[in-house]
Design a protein around this motif. Structure first.
Motif, mmCIF file in Angstrom:
data_model
loop_
_atom_site.group_PDB
_atom_site.id
_atom_site.type_symbol
_atom_site.label_atom_id
_atom_site.label_comp_id
_atom_site.label_asym_id
_atom_site.label_seq_id
_atom_site.Cartn_x
_atom_site.Cartn_y
_atom_site.Cartn_z
ATOM 1 N N HIS A 117 0.854 -1.189 0.000
ATOM 2 C CA HIS A 117 0.000 0.000 0.000
ATOM 3 C C HIS A 117 0.887 1.236 0.000
ATOM 4 N N ASN A 118 0.416 2.266 -0.665
ATOM 5 C CA ASN A 118 1.180 3.493 -0.816
ATOM 6 C C ASN A 118 1.394 4.155 0.550
ATOM 7 N N PRO A 119 2.657 4.339 0.952
ATOM 8 C CA PRO A 119 2.924 4.966 2.251
ATOM 9 C C PRO A 119 2.827 6.489 2.205
ATOM 10 N N LEU A 120 2.720 7.073 1.020
ATOM 11 C CA LEU A 120 2.700 8.533 0.890
ATOM 12 C C LEU A 120 1.275 9.059 0.986
ATOM 13 N N ALA A 121 1.160 10.233 1.566
ATOM 14 C CA ALA A 121 -0.143 10.886 1.672
ATOM 15 C C ALA A 121 -0.554 11.405 0.294
ATOM 16 N N LYS A 122 -1.834 11.334 0.014
ATOM 17 C CA LYS A 122 -2.342 11.815 -1.272
ATOM 18 C C LYS A 122 -2.529 13.332 -1.174
ATOM 19 N N THR A 123 -1.465 14.049 -1.504
ATOM 20 C CA THR A 123 -1.481 15.506 -1.442
ATOM 21 C C THR A 123 -1.351 16.066 -2.859
ATOM 22 N N PRO A 124 -1.743 17.326 -3.048
ATOM 23 C CA PRO A 124 -1.567 17.941 -4.372
ATOM 24 C C PRO A 124 -0.092 17.946 -4.815
ATOM 25 N N GLN A 125 0.821 18.136 -3.881
ATOM 26 C CA GLN A 125 2.244 18.146 -4.227
ATOM 27 C C GLN A 125 2.702 16.774 -4.720
ATOM 28 N N ASN A 126 2.285 15.712 -4.014
ATOM 29 C CA ASN A 126 2.668 14.360 -4.426
ATOM 30 C C ASN A 126 2.057 13.995 -5.783
ATOM 31 N N LEU A 127 0.802 14.400 -6.014
ATOM 32 C CA LEU A 127 0.164 14.139 -7.304
ATOM 33 C C LEU A 127 0.868 14.900 -8.431
ATOM 34 N N LEU A 128 1.258 16.133 -8.153
ATOM 35 C CA LEU A 128 1.969 16.927 -9.155
ATOM 36 C C LEU A 128 3.325 16.308 -9.467
ATOM 37 N N SER A 129 4.003 15.850 -8.427
ATOM 38 C CA SER A 129 5.283 15.145 -8.628
ATOM 39 C C SER A 129 5.063 13.874 -9.426
ATOM 40 N N GLY A 130 4.035 13.125 -9.074
ATOM 41 C CA GLY A 130 3.718 11.887 -9.791
ATOM 42 C C GLY A 130 3.425 12.155 -11.255
ATOM 43 N N LYS A 131 2.715 13.239 -11.530
ATOM 44 C CA LYS A 131 2.429 13.603 -12.919
ATOM 45 C C LYS A 131 3.730 13.907 -13.657
ATOM 46 N N HIS A 132 4.639 14.621 -12.995
ATOM 47 C CA HIS A 132 5.925 14.953 -13.621
ATOM 48 C C HIS A 132 6.696 13.674 -13.974
ATOM 49 N N TYR A 133 6.839 12.767 -13.014
ATOM 50 C CA TYR A 133 7.585 11.530 -13.270
ATOM 51 C C TYR A 133 6.884 10.672 -14.318
ATOM 52 N N PHE A 134 5.566 10.653 -14.282
ATOM 53 C CA PHE A 134 4.811 9.917 -15.294
ATOM 54 C C PHE A 134 5.083 10.501 -16.679
ATOM 55 N N THR A 135 5.053 11.821 -16.790
ATOM 56 C CA THR A 135 5.296 12.483 -18.074
ATOM 57 C C THR A 135 6.683 12.153 -18.606
ATOM 58 N N VAL A 136 7.669 12.148 -17.730
ATOM 59 C CA VAL A 136 9.045 11.900 -18.153
ATOM 60 C C VAL A 136 9.267 10.424 -18.508
ATOM 61 N N PHE A 137 8.822 9.514 -17.648
ATOM 62 C CA PHE A 137 9.180 8.111 -17.795
ATOM 63 C C PHE A 137 8.101 7.231 -18.434
ATOM 64 N N CYS A 138 6.836 7.590 -18.309
ATOM 65 C CA CYS A 138 5.761 6.695 -18.733
ATOM 66 C C CYS A 138 5.013 7.161 -19.984
ATOM 67 N N SER A 139 4.805 8.463 -20.094
ATOM 68 C CA SER A 139 3.965 8.963 -21.178
ATOM 69 C C SER A 139 4.508 8.708 -22.582
ATOM 70 N N PRO A 140 5.828 8.558 -22.794
ATOM 71 C CA PRO A 140 6.245 8.241 -24.161
ATOM 72 C C PRO A 140 5.577 6.987 -24.720
ATOM 73 N N CYS A 141 5.218 6.048 -23.874
ATOM 74 C CA CYS A 141 4.494 4.846 -24.320
ATOM 75 C C CYS A 141 3.013 4.916 -23.950
ATOM 76 N N HIS A 142 2.734 5.234 -22.674
ATOM 77 C CA HIS A 142 1.358 5.170 -22.178
ATOM 78 C C HIS A 142 0.519 6.390 -22.537
ATOM 79 N N GLY A 143 1.151 7.478 -23.010
ATOM 80 C CA GLY A 143 0.412 8.689 -23.377
ATOM 81 C C GLY A 143 0.177 9.578 -22.176
#
Length: 194
Positions: free
Chosen positions: A90-116
Motif C-alpha cells: 500500500h502506498n505509504p505517501l499521503a495523497k497531497t496535491p504536491q505528491n500528485l503533481l510530482s507523480g504527474k511529472h515523473y509519469f510524463t518523463v518516464f511513462c507517457s512516451p508509451c502510455h500517453g
C-alpha cells in the motif's frame, strides 16, 4: 634581412623543433593542466591494493549490510510475487496535491512516451509504431496478467514499475521508491477517467 623574414624564419624553425620533439617520446603526455585532477589519491576499484589481504581494491560488502539509500523489495518477480504485492503493498505517501503533481511529472518523463499523457496507451512511441499493444489505464483495456487495467491495485502497479512487464522494462534504477509511489498515485488518478 627585413623584420618580417626574421619572424617567418623563426616561426618555421620553432615549428620544426616542436614537431620533432613531439614525436620523440610517445609516452610523455606533455604539459598538463591541474595534474592532481588526473592522479587522484584514492584507489580506482580495478587497481591492485596492498592494504587488503586479497590485494583487490573492490571488496565484497560484509554480510547483512545494505548500501546507503538501498530499500529492500520483498516481492519476487513472479506471478505469485505480483499477486502478493497487489494484496499487501500500500502506498505509504499521503495523497497531497504536491505528491500528485510530482507523480504527474515523473509519469510524463518516464511513462507517457508509451502510455500517453492521458494514460490512453497512445504515447509518442506508440504513434510512431516503435511499440504496439500498450494498454490504457482506463476503459476496458485488459492487463496481460488478467483483469482490467483500471482495476489494478497500487501494489500491482508498483510491482510492474519495479520489474517491468512485456515490452516495458524495469524503472527501478530510474525512480526512487518514493518517486515510484508518486507515479502510482498519479496512475490511479488516470484509472478513474471514463
Amino acid at each position: 634581412m627585413n623584420k618580417n623574414k626574421i619572424v617567418a624564419a623563426s616561426f618555421v624553425v620553432f615549428s620544426i623543433v616542436a614537431t620533432l620533439s613531439s614525436c620523440r617520446d610517445k609516452n610523455n603526455p606533455g604539459l598538463e593542466y591541474a595534474r592532481n585532477m588526473y592522479d587522484h589519491i584514492a584507489y580506482d576499484p580495478d587497481q591492485p591494493n596492498k592494504n587488503f589481504a586479497n590485494g583487490q581494491t573492490a571488496q565484497t560488502p560484509p554480510a547483512n549490510t545494505d548500501p546507503i539509500g538501498f530499500v529492500k523489495y520483498e516481492y519476487a518477480n513472479t506471478k505469485e510475487g505480483y499477486e502478493a504485492a497487489g494484496t499487501n503493498l500500500h502506498n505509504p505517501l499521503a495523497k497531497t496535491p504536491q505528491n500528485l503533481l510530482s507523480g504527474k511529472h515523473y509519469f510524463t518523463v518516464f511513462c507517457s512516451p508509451c502510455h500517453g499523457d492521458k494514460g490512453d496507451g497512445k504515447g509518442h512511441l506508440v504513434q510512431i509504431e516503435k511499440f504496439t499493444g500498450v494498454p490504457a489505464y482506463h476503459g476496458d483495456a485488459a492487463s496481460s496478467r488478467g483483469g482490467l487495467m483500471k482495476d489494478l491495485t497500487e501494489g500491482k502497479i508498483y510491482h510492474t514499475i519495479m520489474y517491468g512487464l512485456n515490452n516495458m522494462g524495469s524503472h527501478a534504477s530510474q525512480l526512487t521508491p518514493d518517486q515510484r509511489w508518486k507515479v502510482v498515485m498519479y496512475v490511479q488518478q488516470l484509472q478513474k477517467i471514463q
